[in-house]
Design a protein around this motif. Structure first.
Motif, PDB file in Angstrom:
ATOM      1  N   GLY A  14       0.592  -1.442  -0.095  1.00 21.40           N
ATOM      2  CA  GLY A  14       0.006  -0.100  -0.164  1.00 21.40           C
ATOM      3  C   GLY A  14       0.654   1.082   0.353  1.00 21.40           C
ATOM      4  N   ASN A  15       0.165   2.602   0.305  1.00 25.82           N
ATOM      5  CA  ASN A  15       0.639   3.631   0.310  1.00 25.82           C
ATOM      6  C   ASN A  15       1.398   4.046   1.248  1.00 25.82           C
ATOM      7  OD1 ASN A  15       1.277   6.387  -0.727  1.00 25.82           O
ATOM      8  ND2 ASN A  15       0.165   6.688   0.846  1.00 25.82           N
ATOM      9  N   TYR A  58      -6.534   7.946   6.298  1.00 25.06           N
ATOM     10  CA  TYR A  58      -6.270   7.295   5.189  1.00 25.06           C
ATOM     11  C   TYR A  58      -6.489   7.270   4.040  1.00 25.06           C
ATOM     12  CZ  TYR A  58      -4.205   5.039   9.371  1.00 25.06           C
ATOM     13  OH  TYR A  58      -3.556   4.628  11.111  1.00 25.06           O
ATOM     14  N   TRP A  59      -5.555   7.191   2.709  1.00 27.45           N
ATOM     15  CA  TRP A  59      -6.994   7.401   1.762  1.00 27.45           C
ATOM     16  C   TRP A  59      -8.259   6.639   1.376  1.00 27.45           C
ATOM     17  CZ3 TRP A  59      -5.270  10.498  -2.508  1.00 27.45           C
ATOM     18  CH2 TRP A  59      -4.247  10.872  -1.904  1.00 27.45           C
ATOM     19  N   SER A  60      -8.427   5.668   2.492  1.00 25.35           N
ATOM     20  CA  SER A  60      -9.322   4.717   2.111  1.00 25.35           C
ATOM     21  C   SER A  60     -10.527   5.415   2.642  1.00 25.35           C
ATOM     22  CB  SER A  60      -9.349   3.740   3.171  1.00 25.35           C
ATOM     23  OG  SER A  60      -8.788   3.637   4.386  1.00 25.35           O
ATOM     24  N   SER A 152       0.071  -4.746  -5.563  1.00 24.80           N
ATOM     25  CA  SER A 152       0.137  -3.158  -4.583  1.00 24.80           C
ATOM     26  C   SER A 152      -1.379  -2.010  -5.509  1.00 24.80           C
ATOM     27  CB  SER A 152       0.930  -2.838  -5.902  1.00 24.80           C
ATOM     28  OG  SER A 152       1.483  -1.113  -6.081  1.00 24.80           O
ATOM     29  N   PHE A 153      -1.808  -1.826  -4.328  1.00 27.18           N
ATOM     30  CA  PHE A 153      -2.934  -1.020  -4.293  1.00 27.18           C
ATOM     31  C   PHE A 153      -2.662   0.066  -5.162  1.00 27.18           C
ATOM     32  CE2 PHE A 153      -4.372  -4.421  -1.905  1.00 27.18           C
ATOM     33  CZ  PHE A 153      -5.598  -5.052  -1.639  1.00 27.18           C
ATOM     34  N   ASN A 154      -1.035   0.274  -4.920  1.00 27.46           N
ATOM     35  CA  ASN A 154      -0.853   1.980  -5.260  1.00 27.46           C
ATOM     36  C   ASN A 154      -0.665   2.430  -6.552  1.00 27.46           C
ATOM     37  OD1 ASN A 154       0.169   2.006  -2.963  1.00 27.46           O
ATOM     38  ND2 ASN A 154       2.172   1.885  -2.874  1.00 27.46           N
ATOM     39  N   LEU A 254       0.484  -7.972   4.867  1.00 26.39           N
ATOM     40  CA  LEU A 254      -0.282  -6.760   4.424  1.00 26.39           C
ATOM     41  C   LEU A 254       1.224  -5.683   4.855  1.00 26.39           C
ATOM     42  CD1 LEU A 254      -2.450  -8.280   3.822  1.00 26.39           C
ATOM     43  CD2 LEU A 254      -3.602  -6.406   4.798  1.00 26.39           C
ATOM     44  N   VAL A 257      -0.807  -0.931   4.648  1.00 22.92           N
ATOM     45  CA  VAL A 257      -2.177  -0.816   3.713  1.00 22.92           C
ATOM     46  C   VAL A 257      -2.985  -0.034   4.261  1.00 22.92           C
ATOM     47  CG1 VAL A 257      -4.037  -2.077   2.506  1.00 22.92           C
ATOM     48  CG2 VAL A 257      -1.347  -2.800   1.720  1.00 22.92           C
ATOM     49  N   SER A 258      -3.954   0.439   3.895  1.00 22.31           N
ATOM     50  CA  SER A 258      -5.105   0.568   4.718  1.00 22.31           C
ATOM     51  C   SER A 258      -6.019  -0.293   4.983  1.00 22.31           C
ATOM     52  CB  SER A 258      -5.575   2.162   4.952  1.00 22.31           C
ATOM     53  OG  SER A 258      -6.218   2.520   4.833  1.00 22.31           O
ATOM     54  N   ASP A 263     -12.481  -1.339   0.515  1.00 24.67           N
ATOM     55  CA  ASP A 263     -11.770  -2.592   0.130  1.00 24.67           C
ATOM     56  C   ASP A 263     -11.786  -4.057   1.125  1.00 24.67           C
ATOM     57  OD1 ASP A 263     -10.220  -1.335  -2.416  1.00 24.67           O
ATOM     58  OD2 ASP A 263      -8.898  -0.374  -0.966  1.00 24.67           O
TER      59      ASP A 263
END
Length: 354
Positions: A14-15, A58-60, A152-154, A254, A257-258, A263
């Motif tokens: 993640g980020n 967080y982005w989430s 990747s979640f990025n 993980l 990762v958020s 998700d």
């Protein structure tokens, strides 16, 4: 002749990885820039002034906000929302592209050492002593071939470039255990939400996260912000590959990762994967700057809260939580891939100053 045994270890990135590399890619970094851009579009101006929440962690949480803010719109102003969302996505792409360009392969040897440790030395970490299975599975002495895969979640490709640099090194060799040769292979990186160059997917998990029920069925909304719907129509292959990687994994890790509700489709899938086999192991690396290194109580609370956060998003019954916790290892504030080693001097100076 017995078939060769192999183990699959899948990393979800993640980020937090980009942040560890020194890039300013947190939600707060982006939103500070975004709200200071003055567009001519009046509805976008209002969106920034009245709807955008600048203090999300967080982005989430930003993705949750996208679903929640639909209550500020009606059928008549649907296109205003679409304009605001499209502008947000456009500016996000511009901002992250600029950050991505700051990356450089500054120290090849250091990068390779960090990746080697992150992949092949995990057994040295202090995992739960009541679960010796994980340490044994990650040991260099295990008599199995091992495949490493990455999701990747990025949207950036910073991780990809670091991994490519590591792949070119001579550190990936066959292991010899008890006189037998075993191979370790490094797979490709799957970008589940697209990349800066192609099909960025930003939004919510399902229509229940769209607060405005009048808009939740509209194609203009669903085709923008319901991530599984978008993946099904534009990148179904990625979703199928990710699902298959989860199913075939022995260990899932993980990092950065958020574990947010937007998700949930994937946390539920991993939860089901945990239930199907008592040997399946999940490792979650979390960065919690307020947790003191020497404070054991804070660490224990953080571990249980992270486990709770994951389990809540799986829809697994509370009665089954206790049996799964032992196989959900949480590592707090561990620099798995090193930190601040692959960015330009200008970026590093700004990062260290904050």
């Amino acid at each position: 002749m017995l078939p060769r045994r192999y183990m699959q270890i899948t990393y979800l990135i993640g980020n937090g990885f980009d942040l560890a590399m020194g890039l300013k890619t947190s939600y707060n970094d982006f939103i500070t820039t975004y709200i200071n851009i003055h567009p001519k579009n009046l509805c976008v101006q209002r969106f920034k002034r009245e709807i955008i929440e600048p203090d999300l962690e967080y982005w989430s949480k930003m993705e949750e906000m996208i679903g929640e803010c639909t209550c500020n719109y009606t059928i008549d102003t649907l296109q205003d929302f679409c304009s605001c969302y499209d502008n947000l996505l456009h500016e996000l792409s511009r901002y992250l592209s600029k950050q991505d360009s700051l990356f450089r392969k500054k120290n090849a040897q250091r990068t390779c050492r960090a990746f080697h440790a992150a992949l092949f030395s995990l057994s040295k970490l202090n995992f739960n002593p009541e679960n010796p299975v994980l340490t044994a599975m990650l040991s260099d002495q295990i008599m199995e071939d091992r495949d490493y895969f990455f999701v990747s979640f990025n949207y950036t490709k910073v991780f990809d470039r670091c991994l490519h640099q590591f792949r070119k090194s001579e550190r990936i060799k066959n292991r010899i255990v008890a006189g037998k040769h075993f191979r370790d292979t490094i797979g490709p990186v799957l970008h589940i939400h697209g990349t800066l160059e192609k099909l960025m997917i930003v939004g919510v998990n399902d229509e229940t996260q769209i607060n405005n029920r009048d808009l939740s069925s509209k194609k203009d909304i669903r085709n923008r912000i319901i991530k599984p719907d978008v993946m099904k129509k534009l990148s179904q292959t990625n979703a199928i590959q990710f699902s298959s990687l989860i199913d075939s994994s022995n260990v899932i890790i993980l990092f950065g990762v958020s574990i947010g509700s937007t998700d949930k489709i994937w946390w539920k899938k991993i939860g089901d994967w945990l239930i199907t086999d008592p040997d399946h192991q999940l490792v979650i690396f979390v960065y919690l700057p307020k947790v003191d290194r020497e404070n054991s109580g804070q660490h224990l609370v953080s571990i249980e809260e992270t486990q709770d956060q994951f389990l809540i998003n799986t829809d697994i019954s509370p009665q089954e939580h206790a049996s799964l916790r032992q196989r959900i290892q949480v590592i707090v504030n561990y620099p798995l891939f090193g930190s601040c080693m692959c960015v330009t001097k200008q970026s590093r100076d700004k990062t260290m100053a904050n």
